[in-house]
Enzyme design. Sequence first.
Site, PDB file in Angstrom:
ATOM      1  N   THR A   1     -25.790  -0.508  75.753  1.00  0.00           N
ATOM      2  CA  THR A   1     -25.805  -1.957  75.552  1.00  0.00           C
ATOM      3  C   THR A   1     -25.366  -2.423  74.157  1.00  0.00           C
ATOM      4  O   THR A   1     -25.433  -3.606  73.868  1.00  0.00           O
ATOM      5  CB  THR A   1     -27.218  -2.520  75.831  1.00  0.00           C
TER       6      THR A   1
ATOM      7  N   GLY B   1     -22.928  -3.908  71.917  1.00  0.00           N
ATOM      8  CA  GLY B   1     -21.644  -4.606  72.088  1.00  0.00           C
ATOM      9  C   GLY B   1     -21.510  -5.365  73.405  1.00  0.00           C
ATOM     10  O   GLY B   1     -20.428  -5.831  73.747  1.00  0.00           O
ATOM     11  N   THR B   2     -22.608  -5.534  74.128  1.00  0.00           N
ATOM     12  CA  THR B   2     -22.527  -6.248  75.410  1.00  0.00           C
ATOM     13  C   THR B   2     -22.109  -7.709  75.213  1.00  0.00           C
ATOM     14  O   THR B   2     -21.242  -8.208  75.922  1.00  0.00           O
ATOM     15  CB  THR B   2     -23.870  -6.259  76.174  1.00  0.00           C
ATOM     16  N   GLY B   3     -22.745  -8.364  74.258  1.00  0.00           N
ATOM     17  CA  GLY B   3     -22.475  -9.785  74.033  1.00  0.00           C
ATOM     18  C   GLY B   3     -21.029 -10.004  73.623  1.00  0.00           C
ATOM     19  O   GLY B   3     -20.345 -10.898  74.137  1.00  0.00           O
ATOM     20  N   CYS B   4     -20.539  -9.166  72.689  1.00  0.00           N
ATOM     21  CA  CYS B   4     -19.162  -9.294  72.202  1.00  0.00           C
ATOM     22  C   CYS B   4     -18.181  -9.054  73.335  1.00  0.00           C
ATOM     23  O   CYS B   4     -17.247  -9.833  73.540  1.00  0.00           O
ATOM     24  CB  CYS B   4     -18.891  -8.276  71.088  1.00  0.00           C
TER      25      CYS B   4
ATOM     26  N   LYS C   1     -27.438 -15.918  78.504  1.00  0.00           N
ATOM     27  CA  LYS C   1     -27.341 -14.587  79.099  1.00  0.00           C
ATOM     28  C   LYS C   1     -28.722 -13.996  79.356  1.00  0.00           C
ATOM     29  O   LYS C   1     -29.651 -14.207  78.598  1.00  0.00           O
ATOM     30  CB  LYS C   1     -26.541 -13.672  78.174  1.00  0.00           C
TER      31      LYS C   1
HETATM   32  N1  LIG Z   1     -29.354  -3.733  80.935  1.00  0.00           N
HETATM   33  C1  LIG Z   1     -28.428  -4.555  81.439  1.00  0.00           C
HETATM   34  N2  LIG Z   1     -27.975  -4.383  82.706  1.00  0.00           N
HETATM   35  C2  LIG Z   1     -27.039  -5.201  83.224  1.00  0.00           C
HETATM   36  N3  LIG Z   1     -26.503  -6.221  82.556  1.00  0.00           N
HETATM   37  C3  LIG Z   1     -26.896  -6.439  81.298  1.00  0.00           C
HETATM   38  C4  LIG Z   1     -27.905  -5.625  80.665  1.00  0.00           C
HETATM   39  N4  LIG Z   1     -28.078  -6.070  79.398  1.00  0.00           N
HETATM   40  C5  LIG Z   1     -27.247  -7.107  79.257  1.00  0.00           C
HETATM   41  N5  LIG Z   1     -26.541  -7.366  80.388  1.00  0.00           N
HETATM   42  C6  LIG Z   1     -25.515  -8.388  80.599  1.00  0.00           C
HETATM   43  O1  LIG Z   1     -24.546  -8.237  79.564  1.00  0.00           O
HETATM   44  C7  LIG Z   1     -24.058  -9.506  79.156  1.00  0.00           C
HETATM   45  C8  LIG Z   1     -24.369  -9.687  77.670  1.00  0.00           C
HETATM   46  O2  LIG Z   1     -25.716 -10.091  77.539  1.00  0.00           O
HETATM   47  P1  LIG Z   1     -26.747  -9.737  76.374  1.00  0.00           P
HETATM   48  O3  LIG Z   1     -27.898 -10.637  76.592  1.00  0.00           O
HETATM   49  O4  LIG Z   1     -26.996  -8.289  76.324  1.00  0.00           O
HETATM   50  O5  LIG Z   1     -25.898 -10.119  75.134  1.00  0.00           O
HETATM   51  P2  LIG Z   1     -26.239  -9.916  73.624  1.00  0.00           P
HETATM   52  O6  LIG Z   1     -27.688  -9.702  73.432  1.00  0.00           O
HETATM   53  O7  LIG Z   1     -25.599 -11.070  72.955  1.00  0.00           O
HETATM   54  O8  LIG Z   1     -25.472  -8.602  73.247  1.00  0.00           O
HETATM   55  P3  LIG Z   1     -25.242  -8.012  71.734  1.00  0.00           P
HETATM   56  O9  LIG Z   1     -26.215  -6.958  71.535  1.00  0.00           O
HETATM   57  O10 LIG Z   1     -23.860  -7.465  71.787  1.00  0.00           O
HETATM   58  O11 LIG Z   1     -25.391  -9.137  70.793  1.00  0.00           O
HETATM   59  C9  LIG Z   1     -24.727 -10.502  80.075  1.00  0.00           C
HETATM   60  O12 LIG Z   1     -23.911 -10.726  81.200  1.00  0.00           O
HETATM   61  C10 LIG Z   1     -26.020  -9.800  80.473  1.00  0.00           C
HETATM   62  O13 LIG Z   1     -26.543 -10.286  81.662  1.00  0.00           O
HETATM   63  C1  LIG Z   2     -19.653  -6.931  63.606  1.00  0.00           C
HETATM   64  C2  LIG Z   2     -20.624  -7.215  64.693  1.00  0.00           C
HETATM   65  N1  LIG Z   2     -20.492  -8.329  65.423  1.00  0.00           N
HETATM   66  C3  LIG Z   2     -21.355  -8.586  66.425  1.00  0.00           C
HETATM   67  C4  LIG Z   2     -22.384  -7.727  66.731  1.00  0.00           C
HETATM   68  C5  LIG Z   2     -23.343  -8.101  67.847  1.00  0.00           C
HETATM   69  O1  LIG Z   2     -23.837  -7.093  68.525  1.00  0.00           O
HETATM   70  C6  LIG Z   2     -22.485  -6.545  65.928  1.00  0.00           C
HETATM   71  N2  LIG Z   2     -23.459  -5.639  66.159  1.00  0.00           N
HETATM   72  N3  LIG Z   2     -21.603  -6.316  64.943  1.00  0.00           N
END
Ligand SMILES: Nc1ncnc2c1ncn2[C@@H]1O[C@H](COP(=O)(O)OP(=O)(O)OP(=O)(O)O)[C@@H](O)[C@H]1O
Ligand SMILES: Cc1ncc(CO)c(N)n1
Length: 446
Positions: free
Chosen positions: A207, A209-212, A176
């Site tokens: 942002t 919770g984006t990854g989840c 990502k």
């Molecule tokens: N500022 C942003 N604008 C647009 N898209 C974004 C932005 N930040 C993240 N994304 C998108 O959101 C999705 C999740 O990516 P990200 O890299 O943020 O995940 P993460 O770091 O695992 O998140 P988390 O903080 O929940 O662990 C991807 O599709 C990424 O491209």
């Molecule tokens: C419980 C939990 N799972 C995943 C993430 C990743 O952002 C978080 N902040 N908290």
Amino acid sequence: MRLVRTALTIAGSDSGGGAGIEADLKTFTAFGVHGLVAITSVTAQNTQTVTAIHDIPPEVVSEQIRVVAEDIGVDAAKTGMLSNAEIIKAVAKTVKNYDFPLVVDPVMIAKSGAPLLREDAVDALIKYILPLATLVTPNRFEAEKLTGMEIRNVNDAKLAAKKIAEETGAKAVIVKGGHLEGKEAIDVLYHNGAYKLYRAPKVDGCTHGTGCSFSAAITANLAKGLSLEDAVSVAKEFITLGISTGHKIGHGHCPVNQSAWIEIPAEKWRIYEELTRAVREFERINPIKLIPEVGTNFVYALPFPYARTKEDVAGVKGRIVRVGNEVRAVGSVEFGASDHLARAILTFMRFYPKYRSAINVRYSEEIVELAKEQGFTVSFYDRREEPIEVKEKEGATIPWGIEVAVKRINKRPDVIYHLGDIGKEPMILIFGRNPREVLDKLRLLI
Ligand SMILES: Nc1ncnc2c1ncn2[C@@H]1O[C@H](COP(=O)(O)OP(=O)(O)OP(=O)(O)O)[C@@H](O)[C@H]1O
Ligand SMILES: Cc1ncc(CO)c(N)n1
């Protein structure tokens, strides 16, 4: 036969409701998929920090998976925070008994910086979970940890995605791009020996919770039977909308808005119906004398925080005009159908977000007097006072005027008028929370 699709999340709980199990369930709901859960860990967490972590015994994690899989059935599953090596081993052993697609979000640290996976559990994740994955979804830092490479740009991300797939046996990997360099958030998918890029503009939004939410959206769409490539496409649209419409709650990283995906279309339908009914009623009232030369429009905007551009405001296509002795809407209600009045309501909503509807009617001194007699709060702006730099900017007059009128008095106006300018017809605007309220006010001015 079970018609509803089900998706299982094997993840930790975030008490702030932004990430983890909570984000996953909201995401599943947004896609109309029935969510199932196996909680791995309970975190005390908000938008700023994680202050406590209580891991669930591995056998209880396994048991949660087993009972739902055997009774209800799982169409697709994802893992999030797995916390420790024992939970990882238990999850791997249990999911092997079933054949649902498994999306692995290799969660390691929270947005706030708190570790969510023990340092000594990374090897277990690589050894036991990644080989079972239909898709792995590392962010930049997780991909660096999994490969030992430094990842800065799309090229590095491509190398990393391939390396992870080849070294772990995961069927597909998406690195990502939220944390990569550049103005775009580009995600790199490696699947069946080929790359596919998913792009969106990087937005300054919420942002946490984006990854989840992203991996949950992929899982929900796999559960619905989409191909991996299509599921990622939908998830990318979903996450971009969720980031840009997040509610600014808490004092740290505000959470993704998972409901925007369903709330916006639902609100649009409600607005369409309400405004269409109000336009019919306006035609029935037949207020011939209130129709200005340029015609009337009647608008209704999406609620906060979704009302951003004129496309988020419904109005009457072609406006409402006089035809002989009758008042007639030229076209039907559409989003994006109004320009002037849309700009007026969007500006008004910056000050009074709950006031989402407006109508413009012909100016006359009598109507302004009548409005005051009826107890309405009336304000105005004077186009002749418009600063030159505003005049020169396309579309800036109305926002300027509404702001001047709103700030002139320290009470919310019901009515704002202006006296026109060379080539500009004077006008009265009536504001309300919804079209019905606008019509109620209008009736008192006839
Ligand atoms: N500022 C942003 N604008 C647009 N898209 C974004 C932005 N930040 C993240 N994304 C998108 O959101 C999705 C999740 O990516 P990200 O890299 O943020 O995940 P993460 O770091 O695992 O998140 P988390 O903080 O929940 O662990 C991807 O599709 C990424 O491209
Ligand atoms: C419980 C939990 N799972 C995943 C993430 C990743 O952002 C978080 N902040 N908290």
